[in-house]
Design an enzyme around this catalytic site. Structure first.
Site, PDB file in Angstrom:
ATOM      1  CG  ASP A  13      -2.047  -0.899   1.156  1.00  5.95           C
ATOM      2  OD1 ASP A  13      -2.404  -1.269   0.030  1.00  5.95           O
ATOM      3  OD2 ASP A  13      -2.618  -1.241   2.204  1.00  5.95           O
ATOM      4  CE  LYS A  27      -8.582   3.046  -2.445  1.00  6.84           C
ATOM      5  NZ  LYS A  27      -8.293   2.484  -1.111  1.00  6.84           N
ATOM      6  CG  MET A  81      -7.804   7.345   7.055  1.00  8.38           C
ATOM      7  SD  MET A  81      -8.828   6.118   6.223  1.00  8.38           S
ATOM      8  CE  MET A  81      -9.077   4.926   7.525  1.00  8.38           C
TER       9      MET A  81
HETATM   10  N1  SAH Z   1      -3.704  -0.244   9.003  1.00 15.41           N
HETATM   11  C1  SAH Z   1      -3.227   1.081   9.373  1.00 15.41           C
HETATM   12  C2  SAH Z   1      -4.282   2.143   9.156  1.00 15.41           C
HETATM   13  C3  SAH Z   1      -4.619   2.347   7.699  1.00 15.41           C
HETATM   14  S1  SAH Z   1      -5.727   3.661   7.456  1.00 15.41           S
HETATM   15  C4  SAH Z   1      -2.762   1.050  10.837  1.00 15.41           C
HETATM   16  O1  SAH Z   1      -3.028   0.083  11.532  1.00 15.41           O
HETATM   17  O2  SAH Z   1      -2.126   2.015  11.270  1.00 15.41           O
HETATM   18  C5  SAH Z   1      -4.625   4.990   7.117  1.00 15.41           C
HETATM   19  C6  SAH Z   1      -4.540   5.934   8.283  1.00 15.41           C
HETATM   20  O3  SAH Z   1      -3.709   5.402   9.306  1.00 15.41           O
HETATM   21  C7  SAH Z   1      -3.915   7.266   7.953  1.00 15.41           C
HETATM   22  O4  SAH Z   1      -4.833   8.151   7.348  1.00 15.41           O
HETATM   23  C8  SAH Z   1      -3.514   7.744   9.326  1.00 15.41           C
HETATM   24  O5  SAH Z   1      -4.643   8.182  10.048  1.00 15.41           O
HETATM   25  C9  SAH Z   1      -3.034   6.446   9.975  1.00 15.41           C
HETATM   26  N2  SAH Z   1      -1.585   6.261   9.811  1.00 15.41           N
HETATM   27  C10 SAH Z   1      -0.981   5.227   9.221  1.00 15.41           C
HETATM   28  N3  SAH Z   1       0.363   5.361   9.272  1.00 15.41           N
HETATM   29  C11 SAH Z   1       0.612   6.523   9.898  1.00 15.41           C
HETATM   30  C12 SAH Z   1       1.805   7.224  10.247  1.00 15.41           C
HETATM   31  N4  SAH Z   1       3.018   6.762   9.941  1.00 15.41           N
HETATM   32  N5  SAH Z   1       1.666   8.399  10.902  1.00 15.41           N
HETATM   33  C13 SAH Z   1       0.461   8.890  11.222  1.00 15.41           C
HETATM   34  N6  SAH Z   1      -0.692   8.258  10.916  1.00 15.41           N
HETATM   35  C14 SAH Z   1      -0.626   7.099  10.256  1.00 15.41           C
END
Ligand code: SAH
Length: 260
Positions: free
Chosen positions: A34, A56, A169
């Site tokens: 991703d 995406k 998000m």
């Molecule tokens: N599976 C992922 C979440 C995916 S949805 C998890 O468990 O973290 C994507 C969202 O995750 C982003 O919009 C943000 O809100 C958060 N996110 C993922 N990686 C991040 C990072 N390195 N720093 C801050 N927010 C993050």
């Protein structure tokens, strides 16, 4: 038939991968990843592995969930070790359910490898205990992102006290976010912290409260927001002399002094 591993890549920094994730990334014949998976993590793959960006934000043709499912099935029929690499943890806002259903339907063997989800890495970056027992008995992971079918639906239930919210998000419209939180009955003085680009060189933290969130300039994506009394910045509280919630003994233990 190969085996598919849905692997959590954590927040970005390679040393936050699990050992199992590392071994699988190194052993993979194909990696479907991703947009949120960092280059640092992808560089661990073998030079023979085929790396496919299904994110995406890849800037190229974007893959629908159906395309990704079809690719996974195709890869499983042609290769041995297939890694489906997702940011954070695959089971948190990761569409793992759809992919598992597609694999089950085709009787393809799969396994899930957990990763450090953004809520937990944000808590670590901000040094905020999500369930500090003096302030919270409950933590909820939610998303402000409204898919088409959710448009117009309320995404926060009226707040219970002692609840920590972690908003994934959050988007860039903090004004709307702030008013949604206030609309759910959360007090404007409730602290919150925005944590952006966790574990990267440009990680940023923004400490504010629900009433002032709308005035803040949005931090760069990806970001999460921790909302709740636990998100009071202890350092900031001490600077501002806002210590009413903590007894002096507790404050000392917060800042690392011995109570004696
Ligand atoms: N599976 C992922 C979440 C995916 S949805 C998890 O468990 O973290 C994507 C969202 O995750 C982003 O919009 C943000 O809100 C958060 N996110 C993922 N990686 C991040 C990072 N390195 N720093 C801050 N927010 C993050």
């Amino acid at each position: 038939m190969g085996k598919v591993y849905l692997v959590g890549a954590g927040p970005g920094s390679a040393d936050l991968l699990t050992l199992r994730a590392l071994r699988l990334i190194q052993a993979a014949d194909v990696i479907l990843f991703d947009a949120l998976v960092s280059t640092e993590v992808l560089q661990l793959a073998s030079s023979n592995a085929r790396l496919i960006n299904v994110g995406k934000r890849s800037g190229r043709k974007s893959f629908s969930q159906e395309d990704i499912n079809a690719l996974l099935i195709y890869a499983a029929r042609n290769e041995e070790v297939i890694v489906r690499l997702k940011g954070g943890d695959p089971m948190v806002f990761g569409r793992a359910a759809e992919e598992m259903a597609a694999l089950r339907e085709q009787r393809i063997e799969f396994e899930i490898v957990p990763g450090v989800t953004a809520a937990c890495s944000a808590a670590a970056a901000a040094k905020v205990s999500l369930t500090d027992r003096r302030l919270a008995s409950d933590v909820s992971f939610l998303t402000a992102h409204s898919s088409e079918e959710n448009a117009g639906k309320k995404w926060i239930e009226p707040s219970e006290k002692n609840r920590t919210l972690v908003i994934y998000m959050p988007g860039q419209d903090y004004e709307r976010l702030g008013s949604d939180l206030l609309g759910a009955g959360i007090s404007p003085t409730t602290p919150c912290v925005v944590v952006s680009r966790i574990s990267s060189a440009d990680q940023q933290l923004l400490w504010t409260n629900v009433g002032s969130l709308g005035l803040a300039t949005a931090l760069a994506a990806p970001a999460v927001i921790i909302v709740g009394d636990v998100a009071e910045s202890t350092e900031q509280a001490i600077v501002l002399g806002k210590l009413e919630r903590f007894g002096s003994e507790e404050v000392r233990s917060h800042v690392g002094y011995s109570a004696r």
